[in-house]
Design a protein around this motif. Structure first.
Motif, mmCIF file in Angstrom:
data_model
loop_
_atom_site.group_PDB
_atom_site.id
_atom_site.type_symbol
_atom_site.label_atom_id
_atom_site.label_comp_id
_atom_site.label_asym_id
_atom_site.label_seq_id
_atom_site.Cartn_x
_atom_site.Cartn_y
_atom_site.Cartn_z
ATOM 1 N N LYS A 56 0.825 -1.212 0.000
ATOM 2 C CA LYS A 56 0.000 0.000 0.000
ATOM 3 C C LYS A 56 0.860 1.262 0.000
ATOM 4 N N ALA A 57 2.155 1.102 0.193
ATOM 5 C CA ALA A 57 3.056 2.253 0.252
ATOM 6 C C ALA A 57 3.182 2.892 -1.126
ATOM 7 N N ARG A 58 3.220 4.196 -1.142
ATOM 8 C CA ARG A 58 3.450 4.918 -2.392
ATOM 9 C C ARG A 58 4.900 4.747 -2.815
ATOM 10 N N SER A 59 5.133 4.904 -4.085
ATOM 11 C CA SER A 59 6.508 4.825 -4.589
ATOM 12 C C SER A 59 7.279 6.071 -4.157
ATOM 13 N N PRO A 60 8.596 5.998 -4.149
ATOM 14 C CA PRO A 60 9.390 7.180 -3.805
ATOM 15 C C PRO A 60 9.064 8.384 -4.684
ATOM 16 N N GLN A 61 8.775 8.147 -5.956
ATOM 17 C CA GLN A 61 8.415 9.256 -6.849
ATOM 18 C C GLN A 61 7.196 9.997 -6.317
ATOM 19 N N GLN A 62 6.168 9.278 -5.941
ATOM 20 C CA GLN A 62 4.933 9.904 -5.491
ATOM 21 C C GLN A 62 5.080 10.503 -4.091
ATOM 22 N N ILE A 63 5.831 9.841 -3.228
ATOM 23 C CA ILE A 63 6.080 10.398 -1.886
ATOM 24 C C ILE A 63 6.826 11.719 -2.020
ATOM 25 N N MET A 64 7.850 11.732 -2.867
ATOM 26 C CA MET A 64 8.632 12.955 -3.048
ATOM 27 C C MET A 64 7.763 14.076 -3.609
ATOM 28 N N GLY A 65 6.869 13.735 -4.523
ATOM 29 C CA GLY A 65 5.974 14.745 -5.081
ATOM 30 C C GLY A 65 5.141 15.418 -4.005
ATOM 31 N N VAL A 66 4.579 14.628 -3.101
ATOM 32 C CA VAL A 66 3.767 15.178 -2.012
ATOM 33 C C VAL A 66 4.632 16.014 -1.066
ATOM 34 N N LEU A 67 5.791 15.477 -0.692
ATOM 35 C CA LEU A 67 6.671 16.199 0.232
ATOM 36 C C LEU A 67 7.162 17.515 -0.353
ATOM 37 N N ALA A 87 9.932 15.021 -11.945
ATOM 38 C CA ALA A 87 10.771 13.916 -11.463
ATOM 39 C C ALA A 87 11.585 13.369 -12.631
ATOM 40 N N VAL A 88 12.841 13.012 -12.359
ATOM 41 C CA VAL A 88 13.668 12.336 -13.355
ATOM 42 C C VAL A 88 13.781 10.888 -12.902
ATOM 43 N N MET A 89 13.239 9.979 -13.710
ATOM 44 C CA MET A 89 13.126 8.573 -13.341
ATOM 45 C C MET A 89 13.686 7.674 -14.439
ATOM 46 N N PRO A 90 14.096 6.448 -14.083
ATOM 47 C CA PRO A 90 14.742 5.575 -15.065
ATOM 48 C C PRO A 90 13.794 4.876 -16.036
ATOM 49 N N ASP A 93 7.494 3.945 -17.630
ATOM 50 C CA ASP A 93 6.255 3.639 -16.913
ATOM 51 C C ASP A 93 6.007 4.597 -15.743
ATOM 52 N N LYS A 94 7.037 5.287 -15.293
ATOM 53 C CA LYS A 94 6.847 6.274 -14.214
ATOM 54 C C LYS A 94 5.965 7.422 -14.685
ATOM 55 N N LYS A 95 5.919 7.674 -15.999
ATOM 56 C CA LYS A 95 5.007 8.672 -16.557
ATOM 57 C C LYS A 95 3.564 8.205 -16.344
ATOM 58 N N LEU A 96 3.334 6.915 -16.594
ATOM 59 C CA LEU A 96 2.022 6.306 -16.393
ATOM 60 C C LEU A 96 1.612 6.424 -14.921
ATOM 61 N N GLU A 97 2.547 6.125 -14.031
ATOM 62 C CA GLU A 97 2.261 6.202 -12.603
ATOM 63 C C GLU A 97 1.823 7.611 -12.195
ATOM 64 N N ALA A 98 2.539 8.619 -12.669
ATOM 65 C CA ALA A 98 2.217 10.001 -12.294
ATOM 66 C C ALA A 98 0.835 10.422 -12.779
ATOM 67 N N SER A 99 0.327 9.760 -13.823
ATOM 68 C CA SER A 99 -0.975 10.139 -14.374
ATOM 69 C C SER A 99 -2.154 9.421 -13.714
ATOM 70 N N ARG A 100 -1.892 8.512 -12.796
ATOM 71 C CA ARG A 100 -2.978 7.755 -12.161
ATOM 72 C C ARG A 100 -3.854 8.671 -11.300
ATOM 73 N N GLU A 114 3.686 16.412 -11.718
ATOM 74 C CA GLU A 114 3.127 16.841 -12.999
ATOM 75 C C GLU A 114 3.929 16.345 -14.195
ATOM 76 N N ILE A 115 5.248 16.314 -14.062
ATOM 77 C CA ILE A 115 6.109 15.998 -15.196
ATOM 78 C C ILE A 115 7.088 14.897 -14.793
ATOM 79 N N VAL A 116 7.255 13.918 -15.675
ATOM 80 C CA VAL A 116 8.267 12.885 -15.472
ATOM 81 C C VAL A 116 9.135 12.844 -16.720
ATOM 82 N N LEU A 117 10.425 13.036 -16.512
ATOM 83 C CA LEU A 117 11.410 12.854 -17.574
ATOM 84 C C LEU A 117 12.159 11.571 -17.274
ATOM 85 N N THR A 118 12.382 10.761 -18.287
ATOM 86 C CA THR A 118 13.184 9.554 -18.057
ATOM 87 C C THR A 118 14.657 9.935 -18.091
#
Length: 192
Positions: A56-67, A87-90, A93-100, A114-118
């Motif tokens: 149930k834990a959010r991913s680091p990308q989403q936690i960082m976004g909130v923080l 966020a700059v992610m490897p 699919d992290k783009k997909l995650e941010a759009s959920r 709002e924005i994810v760059l790979t």
């Protein structure tokens, strides 16, 4: 809950239900939900039989976004909705995650990220700016944090240290936390 705390909590619940001969369903295993590709696969092809085990834990990308939004909003004395987090992610699919939808505040309609760059997009951006000579002449490259980045000896290539593994040490972190919390044991050295 963090991933570590969630695992320990589910492990204890599992132990309690096993010792009391309870008919309640097992809360183990805990499946990592950090990879949005895996989560999407589980949702679309495996259904409730697998989804109930997802962390149930959010991913680091989403936690960082909130923080970032909450802390910067306070620091800058601005509404969080006025802050855009990139966020700059490897992984693409992290783009997909941010759009959920679940990562959008329904009251303010504010996205966590709002924005994810790979990293591939980021390297393309850097390469277009510095050309084929690589990173060697880019000011400040030698000052990158050596815990997370290594620069080749000729400072032309940036790479991740292999010791962190493919997931950046996620599973090892959960394992070490569980060993300390559940068994009062602090594993030393590499875990294989």
């Amino acid at each position: 809950l963090t991933s570590c705390e969630e695992f320990v909590e589910r492990y204890r619940l599992h132990q309690q239900s096993a010792s009391s001969s309870s008919s309640s369903s097992s809360s183990l295993p805990v499946l990592c939900s950090e990879c949005p590709g895996w989560v999407c696969y589980a949702e679309k092809t495996q259904g409730p039989n697998v989804i109930k085990y997802l962390s149930k834990a959010r991913s680091p990308q989403q936690i960082m976004g909130v923080l970032v939004k909450e802390l910067l909003a306070k620091e800058m004395q601005k509404p969080a909705k006025d802050i855009i987090h990139c966020a700059v992610m490897p992984c693409y699919d992290k783009k997909l995650e941010a759009s959920r939808e679940e990562f959008t505040d329904t009251d303010s309609e504010r996205k966590d990220v709002e924005i994810v760059l790979t990293t591939a997009e980021m390297m393309e951006f850097i390469t277009k700016r510095v050309g084929s000579k690589g990173l060697r002449d880019v000011k400040g490259v030698g000052k990158l944090d050596p815990v997370y980045f290594n620069v080749s000896s000729d400072q032309s290539t940036l790479y991740r240290p292999p010791a962190l593994g493919a997931s950046g040490g996620y599973l090892e972190n959960v394992f070490r936390y569980a060993a300390r919390s559940l068994f009062d044991h602090d594993p030393e050295g590499d875990i294989k």
